[in-house]
Design a protein around this motif. Structure first.
Motif, PDB file in Angstrom:
ATOM      1  N   HIS A  79       0.854  -1.196   0.000  1.00  0.00           N
ATOM      2  CA  HIS A  79       0.000   0.000   0.000  1.00  0.00           C
ATOM      3  C   HIS A  79       0.886   1.241   0.000  1.00  0.00           C
ATOM      4  O   HIS A  79       2.098   1.139   0.177  1.00  0.00           O
ATOM      5  N   SER A 138       0.649   3.529   2.144  1.00  0.00           N
ATOM      6  CA  SER A 138       0.687   4.076   3.510  1.00  0.00           C
ATOM      7  C   SER A 138       2.092   4.340   4.072  1.00  0.00           C
ATOM      8  O   SER A 138       2.251   5.280   4.852  1.00  0.00           O
ATOM      9  N   GLN A 166       3.172   7.895   4.305  1.00  0.00           N
ATOM     10  CA  GLN A 166       2.778   8.718   5.469  1.00  0.00           C
ATOM     11  C   GLN A 166       3.924   8.829   6.460  1.00  0.00           C
ATOM     12  O   GLN A 166       4.243   9.904   6.952  1.00  0.00           O
ATOM     13  N   ARG A 223       0.223  -6.765  -4.655  1.00  0.00           N
ATOM     14  CA  ARG A 223      -0.285  -7.837  -3.790  1.00  0.00           C
ATOM     15  C   ARG A 223      -0.556  -9.073  -4.608  1.00  0.00           C
ATOM     16  O   ARG A 223      -0.858  -8.974  -5.796  1.00  0.00           O
ATOM     17  N   GLN A 229      -2.689   3.336  -6.127  1.00  0.00           N
ATOM     18  CA  GLN A 229      -3.382   3.999  -5.021  1.00  0.00           C
ATOM     19  C   GLN A 229      -2.951   5.460  -4.958  1.00  0.00           C
ATOM     20  O   GLN A 229      -1.940   5.836  -5.552  1.00  0.00           O
ATOM     21  N   GLU A 249      -2.519   7.831  -1.515  1.00  0.00           N
ATOM     22  CA  GLU A 249      -2.646   7.969  -0.077  1.00  0.00           C
ATOM     23  C   GLU A 249      -2.771   9.451   0.231  1.00  0.00           C
ATOM     24  O   GLU A 249      -2.303  10.284  -0.554  1.00  0.00           O
ATOM     25  N   THR A 296      -5.327   3.395  11.840  1.00  0.00           N
ATOM     26  CA  THR A 296      -6.311   4.461  12.080  1.00  0.00           C
ATOM     27  C   THR A 296      -7.300   4.026  13.151  1.00  0.00           C
ATOM     28  O   THR A 296      -7.603   2.840  13.298  1.00  0.00           O
TER      29      THR A 296
HETATM   30  N1  DAH Z   1      -3.521   1.104   3.237  1.00  0.00           N
HETATM   31  C1  DAH Z   1      -4.891   0.641   3.189  1.00  0.00           C
HETATM   32  C2  DAH Z   1      -5.021  -0.436   2.122  1.00  0.00           C
HETATM   33  O1  DAH Z   1      -4.243  -0.457   1.228  1.00  0.00           O
HETATM   34  C3  DAH Z   1      -5.835   1.751   2.858  1.00  0.00           C
HETATM   35  C4  DAH Z   1      -5.886   2.792   3.909  1.00  0.00           C
HETATM   36  C5  DAH Z   1      -6.775   2.661   4.944  1.00  0.00           C
HETATM   37  C6  DAH Z   1      -5.034   3.867   3.899  1.00  0.00           C
HETATM   38  C7  DAH Z   1      -6.866   3.608   5.932  1.00  0.00           C
HETATM   39  C8  DAH Z   1      -5.095   4.819   4.898  1.00  0.00           C
HETATM   40  C9  DAH Z   1      -6.013   4.668   5.912  1.00  0.00           C
HETATM   41  O2  DAH Z   1      -4.306   5.891   4.936  1.00  0.00           O
HETATM   42  O3  DAH Z   1      -6.089   5.613   6.880  1.00  0.00           O
HETATM   43  O4  DAH Z   1      -5.888  -1.245   2.199  1.00  0.00           O
END
Ligand code: DAH
Length: 326
Positions: A163, A165, A168, A189, A202, A204, A245
């Motif tokens: 992801h 993420s 961040q 994945r 994606q 983010e 989160t």
């Molecule tokens: N990283 C998660 C995914 O790939 C998606 C995601 C969910 C990103 C919540 C976020 C978050 O920043 O706060 O399934």
């Protein structure tokens, strides 16, 4: 006269014209020259005759020219047609692929809302992809079944990020709050069916401040969906779970899919929530002073909904028969 009236092109007409009035050996020119040899009365008579003929011929040529040039004469004469592309390589007007086109809009819309854009590596450490995001050692997302691991000679193994993420964490560690930023990119994945692909896209997002709330998050998310999918998009919020989160939400958008007679299915397009205090702490941000939200949108699915594309797999082979439809 008959030849003039039947001439099929301006080029053919000019050949006839030359034959009649050419300076050296045009038929009319020669006839005029021969006048000299006649006696006066015969010359006058003949000159009048010739002038009349000349006038008729010139009129006929002008008429025929006008007809050939007129747009009502729909038959395209080959010799006259000017193919302006003839000497140029044939060019085709292209356009961006649907995915980069979508990303450009994402950056524009989030740019307007004050978000910075940062790219983050596709090969990531296990630590940043999972641990720093508060994903416990035994969490099923770490299962090698879902993930592509990269052996690194003599170094710690890496993972093709699952992801965006980890962006961040990288951002929070290198910037001081308050801030807002998005992190676009490819993710990987071990998944494959009509709505899953082993490589997908994606973006983010992250917004941290002193009073940034869940209400702010919903406003930003809903703006993104209306602008990026459709202002009439039908969506629903659901509670969700993500280790990074608390609380967490997910949003589904109504999607037609392959069967146009059905009402359509809900397709999950984003996970989001308020950034977990543990994640803030991992990034040296004091959760008692700062708070905010994060989200991760699934780009390919948004593009599918937007263009009514029935399978995610159509997006990647670069087949022009598919791409030219947009
Ligand atoms: N990283 C998660 C995914 O790939 C998606 C995601 C969910 C990103 C919540 C976020 C978050 O920043 O706060 O399934």
């Amino acid at each position: 006269m008959e030849q003039i009236e039947k001439a099929q092109s301006a080029a053919a007409l000019s050949v006839i014209e030359q034959r009649l009035f050419g300076r050296k050996d045009g038929a009319m020119t020669l006839a005029m020259k021969e006048l000299k040899e006649l006696d006066e009365s015969a010359r006058k008579k003949k000159a009048m005759e010739l002038n009349e003929k000349k006038k008729k011929l010139i009129d006929a040529i002008e008429n025929r020219k006008a007809t050939l040039a007129s747009p009502q004469d729909a038959t395209l004469r080959k010799e006259d047609a000017l193919d302006v592309t003839l000497r140029l390589p044939r060019k085709e007007q292209g356009h961006l692929h649907l995915i980069p086109e979508f990303y450009a809009e994402v950056e524009e819309i989030f740019g307007r809302m004050g978000f910075d854009v940062m790219e983050s590596p596709e090969m990531e450490t296990e630590d940043l992809n999972f641990t720093q995001l508060n994903i416990p050692e035994d969490h099923p997302a770490r299962d090698t079944q879902d993930t592509f691991w990269m052996k690194m000679k003599g170094k710690e193994k890496k993972v093709l990020r699952t992801h965006t993420s980890p962006g961040q964490v990288r951002y929070m560690r290198s910037h001081k709050p308050p801030f807002r930023a998005i992190f676009p990119g490819k993710v990987y994945r071990k998944d494959a069916d009509a709505t899953h692909s082993p490589m997908f896209h994606q973006f983010e997002g992250l917004m941290i401040g002193r009073n940034v709330s869940l209400a702010n998050m919903k406003a930003v998310m809903e703006t993104a969906v209306r602008e990026l999918i459709s202002k009439d998009a039908t969506f629903r919020w659901r509670t969700g779970f993500f280790p990074f989160t608390e609380p967490s939400l997910e949003m589904d958008v109504r999607w037609q899919g392959e069967d146009k007679t059905k009402e359509g299915d809900w397709l999950e397009i984003v996970g989001c929530g308020m950034v977990h205090p543990n994640v803030l702490r991992n990034c040296n941000i004091d959760p008692d002073e700062w708070q905010g939200f994060a989200f991760g949108f699934g780009v390919d699915r948004m593009v599918m909904i937007r263009h009514q594309i029935p399978s995610i797999r159509l997006l990647f082979p670069g087949d022009l028969r598919f791409l030219r439809q947009f």
